[in-house]
Write an enzyme that holds these catalytic residues in place. Structure first.
Site, PDB file in Angstrom:
ATOM      1  N   TYR A   1      -0.818  -0.873  10.923  1.00 37.70           N
ATOM      2  CA  TYR A   1      -1.301  -1.219   8.957  1.00 37.70           C
ATOM      3  C   TYR A   1       0.206  -1.027   8.553  1.00 37.70           C
ATOM      4  CZ  TYR A   1      -3.234  -1.570   4.473  1.00 37.70           C
ATOM      5  OH  TYR A   1      -4.044  -1.422   3.177  1.00 37.70           O
TER       6      TYR A   1
ATOM      7  N   SER B   1       0.887  -0.905  -0.134  1.00 41.77           N
ATOM      8  CA  SER B   1       0.034  -0.255   0.047  1.00 41.77           C
ATOM      9  C   SER B   1       0.845   1.709   0.044  1.00 41.77           C
ATOM     10  CB  SER B   1      -0.921  -0.426   1.292  1.00 41.77           C
ATOM     11  OG  SER B   1      -1.439   1.725   1.630  1.00 41.77           O
TER      12      SER B   1
HETATM   13  N1  LIG Z   1      -8.888  -0.889  -1.261  1.00 44.59           N
HETATM   14  C1  LIG Z   1      -7.610   0.054  -1.166  1.00 44.59           C
HETATM   15  O1  LIG Z   1      -7.844   1.273  -1.343  1.00 44.59           O
HETATM   16  C2  LIG Z   1      -6.057  -0.600  -1.096  1.00 44.59           C
HETATM   17  C3  LIG Z   1      -5.259   0.550  -0.953  1.00 44.59           C
HETATM   18  C4  LIG Z   1      -3.985  -0.079  -0.687  1.00 44.59           C
HETATM   19  C5  LIG Z   1      -4.026  -1.663  -0.267  1.00 44.59           C
HETATM   20  N2  LIG Z   1      -5.201  -1.733  -0.648  1.00 44.59           N
HETATM   21  C6  LIG Z   1      -5.210  -3.409   0.150  1.00 44.59           C
HETATM   22  O2  LIG Z   1      -5.105  -4.684  -0.937  1.00 44.59           O
HETATM   23  C7  LIG Z   1      -5.784  -5.512  -0.362  1.00 44.59           C
HETATM   24  C8  LIG Z   1      -7.067  -6.283  -0.427  1.00 44.59           C
HETATM   25  O3  LIG Z   1      -7.514  -5.665  -0.001  1.00 44.59           O
HETATM   26  P1  LIG Z   1      -9.415  -4.688  -0.297  1.00 44.59           P
HETATM   27  O4  LIG Z   1      -8.952  -3.322  -0.591  1.00 44.59           O
HETATM   28  O5  LIG Z   1      -9.819  -5.808  -1.780  1.00 44.59           O
HETATM   29  O6  LIG Z   1     -10.367  -5.480   1.037  1.00 44.59           O
HETATM   30  P2  LIG Z   1     -11.083  -5.913   1.030  1.00 44.59           P
HETATM   31  O7  LIG Z   1     -12.837  -6.638   0.370  1.00 44.59           O
HETATM   32  O8  LIG Z   1     -11.486  -5.947   2.260  1.00 44.59           O
HETATM   33  O9  LIG Z   1     -10.847  -7.403   0.572  1.00 44.59           O
HETATM   34  C9  LIG Z   1      -9.632  -8.349   1.927  1.00 44.59           C
HETATM   35  C10 LIG Z   1      -9.792 -10.040   1.877  1.00 44.59           C
HETATM   36  O10 LIG Z   1      -9.207 -10.246   2.396  1.00 44.59           O
HETATM   37  C11 LIG Z   1     -10.230 -10.920   3.237  1.00 44.59           C
HETATM   38  N3  LIG Z   1      -9.458 -11.599   4.767  1.00 44.59           N
HETATM   39  C12 LIG Z   1      -9.742 -10.540   5.907  1.00 44.59           C
HETATM   40  N4  LIG Z   1      -8.497 -10.912   6.726  1.00 44.59           N
HETATM   41  C13 LIG Z   1      -8.736 -12.503   6.999  1.00 44.59           C
HETATM   42  C14 LIG Z   1      -8.566 -13.806   7.369  1.00 44.59           C
HETATM   43  N5  LIG Z   1      -7.857 -13.830   7.925  1.00 44.59           N
HETATM   44  N6  LIG Z   1      -7.290 -14.605   6.251  1.00 44.59           N
HETATM   45  C15 LIG Z   1      -7.882 -14.867   5.096  1.00 44.59           C
HETATM   46  N7  LIG Z   1      -8.632 -14.051   4.679  1.00 44.59           N
HETATM   47  C16 LIG Z   1      -8.410 -12.733   5.102  1.00 44.59           C
HETATM   48  C17 LIG Z   1     -11.379 -10.617   3.163  1.00 44.59           C
HETATM   49  O11 LIG Z   1     -12.525 -11.893   3.816  1.00 44.59           O
HETATM   50  P3  LIG Z   1     -13.297 -11.349   4.089  1.00 44.59           P
HETATM   51  O12 LIG Z   1     -14.701 -10.872   3.169  1.00 44.59           O
HETATM   52  O13 LIG Z   1     -13.428 -12.944   4.949  1.00 44.59           O
HETATM   53  O14 LIG Z   1     -13.354 -10.653   5.047  1.00 44.59           O
HETATM   54  C18 LIG Z   1     -11.634 -10.074   1.424  1.00 44.59           C
HETATM   55  O15 LIG Z   1     -11.637 -11.254   1.168  1.00 44.59           O
HETATM   56  C19 LIG Z   1      -5.769  -5.761   1.079  1.00 44.59           C
HETATM   57  O16 LIG Z   1      -3.625  -6.957   1.174  1.00 44.59           O
HETATM   58  C20 LIG Z   1      -5.090  -4.410   1.743  1.00 44.59           C
HETATM   59  O17 LIG Z   1      -4.602  -3.683   2.363  1.00 44.59           O
HETATM   60  C21 LIG Z   1      -5.904  -1.827  -0.705  1.00 44.59           C
END
Ligand SMILES: NC(=O)c1ccc[n+]([C@@H]2O[C@H](COP(=O)([O-])OP(=O)(O)OC[C@H]3O[C@@H](n4cnc5c(N)ncnc54)[C@H](OP(=O)(O)O)[C@@H]3O)[C@@H](O)[C@H]2O)c1
Length: 314
Positions: free
Chosen positions: A183, A156
């Site tokens: 984080y 990130s």
């Molecule tokens: N969105 C952004 O702007 C952004 C920016 C920078 C970095 N990121 C990174 O992108 C990645 C994906 O995030 P996202 O934005 O797509 O968010 P998201 O929609 O909340 O997806 C996160 C995923 O991680 C899963 N997860 C959470 N805890 C877990 C666990 N203990 N074991 C297995 N799976 C788990 C969630 O499952 P559940 O649905 O069961 O909770 C969900 O499938 C993350 O690493 C995040 O740090 C995102």
């Protein structure tokens, strides 16, 4: 006049045919980056293993991908990254998939309130770093068996707010818990992990590279999940709507991960959006903070991680 030509922007049209390739994507919940990463890989013919902690949610994603890509080759895998036992069980179950070409360590949590996992680890560090560290190590023989394996870690922009690497004893609480600081440190850990993993893979002459990506700012459930513990309903839906109004789509947010997973890139490359402040736009190779390039910190974090998860590799 300069004769240097700018390379055309990378798009999903650049993903090659992935028939015969096996990819594992963690955190594939509908509407998140993992879902859109898996969708595009499936569209190109990859055999995609969707690894999530709630199988009913993973099944929803399978249905959504099949609705768009009728012949998609998909498998599901139960994986809770916040439990080292669950990671071990998932890795053992993944043996049936044979050689793995790409592991996308996408799953993550952000800004969660203070809690410790069954292993005594703080939740964000457990989910975002230690779980993926163990999973990668356990799947490494299958990644190497592909002959050209790749590990993609989703970091990130927030890694730049980490003032120091997370090198304290991960099982001991010291001082006040600051959710955003932790984080940022967990996302810095993703980059230190990538650098050190790639270095060790080269030294061990393993046919696997480690790269990283970040999505900029994408309208997923990350904020709602972190702040409310759920992805929809009540305050979670309000947060989702607010984030969607000011960010790029989750489909666009998955492009850096997709480029990192499929483009011809050297080890330890970091891919992010090309727009202002790397928040949106087509992906390109991006830089990282000085701390994320600190080889000493990367080595120490690796040793702490091996000790914590009880696995030494490569
Ligand atoms: N969105 C952004 O702007 C952004 C920016 C920078 C970095 N990121 C990174 O992108 C990645 C994906 O995030 P996202 O934005 O797509 O968010 P998201 O929609 O909340 O997806 C996160 C995923 O991680 C899963 N997860 C959470 N805890 C877990 C666990 N203990 N074991 C297995 N799976 C788990 C969630 O499952 P559940 O649905 O069961 O909770 C969900 O499938 C993350 O690493 C995040 O740090 C995102």
């Amino acid at each position: 006049m300069s004769d240097t030509k700018q390379a055309p922007a990378w798009t999903v049209a650049d993903i090659p045919d992935l028939s015969g390739r096996t990819v594992v994507v963690t955190g594939p919940t509908l509407g998140g980056l993992g879902h859109h990463t898996a969708l595009e890989l499936a569209r190109k013919g990859a055999y995609v293993v969707l690894a999530g902690r709630t199988l009913s949610k993973v099944d929803d994603t399978v249905s959504a991908i099949r609705a768009e890509v009728p012949g998609a080759q998909l498998e599901t895998l139960q994986l809770d990254l916040a439990s080292l036992d669950s990671v071990r069980e998932a890795a053992a179950a993944a043996a049936v998939f044979g050689p793995i070409d790409v592991l996308v360590n996408n799953a993550g949590v952000m800004g969660t309130s203070y809690s410790r996992t069954e292993d005594g680890l703080e939740l964000q560090m457990a989910t975002n770093h230690f779980g993926p560290f163990l999973l990668t190590g356990l799947l490494l023989p299958q990644l190497a068996a592909s002959g050209e394996g790749r590990v993609v870690s989703v970091s990130s922009n927030m890694h730049q707010f980490a003032r120091k690497a997370p090198l304290a004893d991960p099982k001991t609480k010291k001082g006040r818990y600051a959710r955003w600081r932790v984080y940022s440190q967990s996302k810095l850990a993703n980059l230190l992990f990538t650098a050190e993993l790639d270095r060790r893979l080269r030294a061990a002459k393993k046919p696997v590279v480690a790269v990283a990506a970040h999505p900029g700012f994408a309208g997923t459930h990350l904020v709602a999940n972190g702040q409310t513990g759920r992805s929809s309903g009540g305050l979670a839906s309000i947060l989702n709507g607010t984030v969607r109004g000011i960010s790029q789509s989750p489909a666009a947010g998955a492009w850096p991960s997709l480029m990192a997973a499929t483009d011809d890139l050297p080890g330890n490359t970091y891919v992010g959006p090309s727009g202002l402040q790397q928040m949106t736009g087509t992906p390109r190779i991006v830089g990282r903070t000085k701390l994320a390039r600190d080889e000493d910190a990367a080595r120490k974090l690796w040793e702490i991680s091996e000790e914590t998860v009880g696995l030494r590799y490569p």
